[in-house]
Write a protein that holds these residues in place. Structure first.
Motif, PDB file in Angstrom:
ATOM      1  N   GLN A   1       0.803  -1.316  -0.046  1.00 28.40           N
ATOM      2  CA  GLN A   1      -0.052   0.009  -0.038  1.00 28.40           C
ATOM      3  C   GLN A   1       0.626   1.432   0.055  1.00 28.40           C
ATOM      4  O   GLN A   1       0.544   2.104  -0.701  1.00 28.40           O
ATOM      5  CB  GLN A   1      -1.012  -0.015   1.222  1.00 28.40           C
ATOM      6  N   GLN A   2       1.868   1.165   0.776  1.00 28.28           N
ATOM      7  CA  GLN A   2       2.768   2.379   0.849  1.00 28.28           C
ATOM      8  C   GLN A   2       3.374   2.863  -0.607  1.00 28.28           C
ATOM      9  O   GLN A   2       3.473   3.865  -1.106  1.00 28.28           O
ATOM     10  CB  GLN A   2       4.087   2.050   1.757  1.00 28.28           C
ATOM     11  N   LYS A   3       3.736   1.918  -1.705  1.00 29.86           N
ATOM     12  CA  LYS A   3       4.260   2.124  -2.843  1.00 29.86           C
ATOM     13  C   LYS A   3       2.916   2.332  -3.707  1.00 29.86           C
ATOM     14  O   LYS A   3       3.323   3.305  -4.625  1.00 29.86           O
ATOM     15  CB  LYS A   3       4.837   0.743  -3.426  1.00 29.86           C
ATOM     16  N   TYR A   4       1.872   1.749  -3.397  1.00 29.44           N
ATOM     17  CA  TYR A   4       0.716   2.191  -4.197  1.00 29.44           C
ATOM     18  C   TYR A   4       0.403   3.916  -4.037  1.00 29.44           C
ATOM     19  O   TYR A   4       0.343   4.397  -5.063  1.00 29.44           O
ATOM     20  CB  TYR A   4      -0.271   1.497  -3.849  1.00 29.44           C
ATOM     21  N   ASP A   5       0.391   4.296  -2.650  1.00 29.77           N
ATOM     22  CA  ASP A   5      -0.003   5.576  -2.487  1.00 29.77           C
ATOM     23  C   ASP A   5       1.352   6.596  -3.160  1.00 29.77           C
ATOM     24  O   ASP A   5       0.941   7.580  -3.332  1.00 29.77           O
ATOM     25  CB  ASP A   5       0.200   5.734  -1.005  1.00 29.77           C
ATOM     26  N   GLU A   6       2.467   6.170  -3.113  1.00 24.39           N
ATOM     27  CA  GLU A   6       3.753   6.930  -3.382  1.00 24.39           C
ATOM     28  C   GLU A   6       3.404   7.084  -5.227  1.00 24.39           C
ATOM     29  O   GLU A   6       3.648   8.007  -5.680  1.00 24.39           O
ATOM     30  CB  GLU A   6       4.866   6.188  -3.261  1.00 24.39           C
ATOM     31  N   ILE A   7       3.039   5.855  -5.769  1.00 21.37           N
ATOM     32  CA  ILE A   7       3.027   5.987  -7.287  1.00 21.37           C
ATOM     33  C   ILE A   7       1.871   6.689  -7.725  1.00 21.37           C
ATOM     34  O   ILE A   7       1.806   7.576  -8.590  1.00 21.37           O
ATOM     35  CB  ILE A   7       3.041   4.496  -7.955  1.00 21.37           C
ATOM     36  N   LYS A   8       0.337   6.565  -6.913  1.00 21.08           N
ATOM     37  CA  LYS A   8      -0.440   7.394  -7.479  1.00 21.08           C
ATOM     38  C   LYS A   8      -0.257   8.725  -7.104  1.00 21.08           C
ATOM     39  O   LYS A   8      -0.836   9.534  -7.962  1.00 21.08           O
ATOM     40  CB  LYS A   8      -1.664   6.805  -6.228  1.00 21.08           C
ATOM     41  N   LYS A   9       0.318   9.206  -6.066  1.00 25.50           N
ATOM     42  CA  LYS A   9       0.596  10.601  -6.068  1.00 25.50           C
ATOM     43  C   LYS A   9       1.370  11.047  -7.046  1.00 25.50           C
ATOM     44  O   LYS A   9       0.894  12.275  -7.499  1.00 25.50           O
ATOM     45  CB  LYS A   9       1.194  10.889  -4.460  1.00 25.50           C
ATOM     46  N   PHE A  10       2.532  10.307  -7.578  1.00 30.26           N
ATOM     47  CA  PHE A  10       3.261  10.774  -8.320  1.00 30.26           C
ATOM     48  C   PHE A  10       2.689  11.049  -9.753  1.00 30.26           C
ATOM     49  O   PHE A  10       2.708  11.971 -10.351  1.00 30.26           O
ATOM     50  CB  PHE A  10       4.325   9.871  -8.534  1.00 30.26           C
ATOM     51  N   PHE A  11       1.667  10.147  -9.885  1.00 32.33           N
ATOM     52  CA  PHE A  11       1.202  10.265 -11.446  1.00 32.33           C
ATOM     53  C   PHE A  11       0.267  11.228 -11.466  1.00 32.33           C
ATOM     54  O   PHE A  11      -0.204  12.068 -12.472  1.00 32.33           O
ATOM     55  CB  PHE A  11       0.559   8.899 -11.740  1.00 32.33           C
ATOM     56  N   GLU A  12      -0.626  11.533 -10.443  1.00 34.46           N
ATOM     57  CA  GLU A  12      -1.533  12.636 -10.147  1.00 34.46           C
ATOM     58  C   GLU A  12      -0.949  14.092 -10.507  1.00 34.46           C
ATOM     59  O   GLU A  12      -1.334  14.655 -10.882  1.00 34.46           O
ATOM     60  CB  GLU A  12      -2.264  12.620  -8.723  1.00 34.46           C
ATOM     61  N   GLU A  13       0.412  13.925  -9.995  1.00 31.16           N
ATOM     62  CA  GLU A  13       0.971  15.254 -10.262  1.00 31.16           C
ATOM     63  C   GLU A  13       1.571  15.335 -11.597  1.00 31.16           C
ATOM     64  O   GLU A  13       1.698  16.569 -12.356  1.00 31.16           O
ATOM     65  CB  GLU A  13       2.104  15.691  -9.177  1.00 31.16           C
ATOM     66  N   ALA A  14       1.907  14.274 -12.372  1.00 28.35           N
ATOM     67  CA  ALA A  14       2.405  14.265 -13.601  1.00 28.35           C
ATOM     68  C   ALA A  14       1.670  14.817 -14.767  1.00 28.35           C
ATOM     69  O   ALA A  14       1.910  15.147 -15.557  1.00 28.35           O
ATOM     70  CB  ALA A  14       3.136  12.750 -13.632  1.00 28.35           C
ATOM     71  N   LYS A  15       0.168  14.362 -14.539  1.00 24.93           N
ATOM     72  CA  LYS A  15      -0.712  14.539 -15.374  1.00 24.93           C
ATOM     73  C   LYS A  15      -0.408  14.205 -16.868  1.00 24.93           C
ATOM     74  O   LYS A  15      -0.203  14.878 -17.705  1.00 24.93           O
ATOM     75  CB  LYS A  15      -0.870  16.214 -15.520  1.00 24.93           C
ATOM     76  N   LEU A  16      -0.568  12.727 -16.905  1.00 23.36           N
ATOM     77  CA  LEU A  16      -0.454  11.925 -18.286  1.00 23.36           C
ATOM     78  C   LEU A  16      -1.679  11.649 -18.621  1.00 23.36           C
ATOM     79  O   LEU A  16      -1.927  10.380 -18.460  1.00 23.36           O
ATOM     80  CB  LEU A  16       0.627  10.960 -18.042  1.00 23.36           C
ATOM     81  N   GLU A  17      -2.430  12.507 -19.224  1.00 25.71           N
ATOM     82  CA  GLU A  17      -4.029  11.898 -19.584  1.00 25.71           C
ATOM     83  C   GLU A  17      -3.959  11.101 -20.600  1.00 25.71           C
ATOM     84  O   GLU A  17      -4.745  10.203 -20.477  1.00 25.71           O
ATOM     85  CB  GLU A  17      -4.705  13.232 -19.937  1.00 25.71           C
ATOM     86  N   THR A  18      -2.960  10.935 -21.414  1.00 27.19           N
ATOM     87  CA  THR A  18      -2.966   9.933 -22.360  1.00 27.19           C
ATOM     88  C   THR A  18      -2.763   8.382 -21.976  1.00 27.19           C
ATOM     89  O   THR A  18      -3.034   7.432 -22.803  1.00 27.19           O
ATOM     90  CB  THR A  18      -1.885  10.261 -23.781  1.00 27.19           C
ATOM     91  N   ALA A  19      -2.066   8.326 -20.975  1.00 24.40           N
ATOM     92  CA  ALA A  19      -1.734   6.975 -20.178  1.00 24.40           C
ATOM     93  C   ALA A  19      -2.601   6.868 -19.213  1.00 24.40           C
ATOM     94  O   ALA A  19      -2.366   5.922 -18.179  1.00 24.40           O
ATOM     95  CB  ALA A  19      -0.371   6.812 -19.954  1.00 24.40           C
ATOM     96  N   GLY A  20      -3.791   7.786 -18.998  1.00 25.61           N
ATOM     97  CA  GLY A  20      -4.721   7.413 -17.872  1.00 25.61           C
ATOM     98  C   GLY A  20      -5.200   6.140 -17.485  1.00 25.61           C
ATOM     99  O   GLY A  20      -4.960   5.653 -16.287  1.00 25.61           O
ATOM    100  N   ARG A  21      -5.641   5.520 -18.401  1.00 29.08           N
ATOM    101  CA  ARG A  21      -6.212   4.283 -18.293  1.00 29.08           C
ATOM    102  C   ARG A  21      -5.081   3.189 -17.867  1.00 29.08           C
ATOM    103  O   ARG A  21      -5.381   2.351 -17.047  1.00 29.08           O
ATOM    104  CB  ARG A  21      -6.994   3.769 -19.607  1.00 29.08           C
ATOM    105  N   ALA A  22      -3.943   3.284 -18.580  1.00 29.18           N
ATOM    106  CA  ALA A  22      -3.062   2.210 -18.208  1.00 29.18           C
ATOM    107  C   ALA A  22      -2.523   2.437 -16.739  1.00 29.18           C
ATOM    108  O   ALA A  22      -2.077   1.587 -16.086  1.00 29.18           O
ATOM    109  CB  ALA A  22      -1.794   2.371 -19.068  1.00 29.18           C
ATOM    110  N   ILE A  23      -2.276   3.761 -16.555  1.00 26.90           N
ATOM    111  CA  ILE A  23      -1.883   4.209 -14.993  1.00 26.90           C
ATOM    112  C   ILE A  23      -2.874   3.418 -14.076  1.00 26.90           C
ATOM    113  O   ILE A  23      -2.580   2.825 -13.115  1.00 26.90           O
ATOM    114  CB  ILE A  23      -1.564   5.501 -14.805  1.00 26.90           C
ATOM    115  N   ASN A  24      -4.204   3.702 -14.276  1.00 31.88           N
ATOM    116  CA  ASN A  24      -5.208   3.244 -13.577  1.00 31.88           C
ATOM    117  C   ASN A  24      -5.169   1.803 -13.391  1.00 31.88           C
ATOM    118  O   ASN A  24      -5.358   1.072 -12.348  1.00 31.88           O
ATOM    119  CB  ASN A  24      -6.730   3.794 -13.736  1.00 31.88           C
ATOM    120  N   GLN A  25      -5.179   1.205 -14.393  1.00 33.18           N
ATOM    121  CA  GLN A  25      -4.782  -0.236 -14.326  1.00 33.18           C
ATOM    122  C   GLN A  25      -3.700  -0.937 -13.667  1.00 33.18           C
ATOM    123  O   GLN A  25      -3.917  -1.756 -12.675  1.00 33.18           O
ATOM    124  CB  GLN A  25      -4.925  -0.924 -15.648  1.00 33.18           C
TER     125      GLN A  25
END
Length: 140
Positions: free
Chosen positions: A92-116
């Motif tokens: 869960q710690q790594k999940y939270d870290e990665i999620k926060k990073f990608f929320e700030e990175a704003k990669l709309e084109t890879a949004g679905r892949a990131i969510n998966q």
């Protein structure tokens, strides 16, 4: 790559062993386009699935080189890179870290892949939380 050529400088934390130094060197080659763009995501996938140290080196590289990745990887390549790499984590710690990073990175084109990818991490984390002791006992 010829032996006399030097690898490019890579923005990364200092590696702790020879294997990780080689991984970071490999990732640095991608910056200078010595790995074809169509093969780039699969180089990351190989590093992530090879070992936990490879996954950590790849995650460190992604964090420190996101602008380069955004500039040079588009469409399927970007989706493949994130959909198939960081999902190797399972806490869960790594999940939270990665999620926060990608929320700030704003990669709309890879949004679905990131969510998966985030969903896979969360599933692994829950499974390990639920069955971790049994799995450890089985392999002991």
């Amino acid at each position: 790559m010829r032996e006399k050529e030097k690898a490019p400088a890579v923005k990364s934390k200092k590696p702790t062993c020879r294997v990780i130094k080689k991984l970071v060197l490999h990732l640095g080659w991608s910056i200078n386009n010595q790995i074809k763009a169509c093969n780039l995501p699969f180089a990351y996938v190989g590093l992530c699935y090879g070992s936990s140290k490879g996954a950590d080196a790849t995650w460190d590289y992604i964090q420190n080189n996101m602008e380069h990745i955004k500039k040079n990887c588009h469409g399927f390549l970007l989706q493949a890179m994130f959909g198939r790499t960081l999902c190797v984590y399972g806490n869960q710690q790594k999940y939270d870290e990665i999620k926060k990073f990608f929320e700030e990175a704003k990669l709309e084109t890879a949004g679905r892949a990131i969510n998966q990818m985030l969903e896979k991490i969360q599933i692994r984390a829950k499974m390990l939380e639920r069955d971790g002791e049994a799995v450890t006992a089985y392999f002991s």
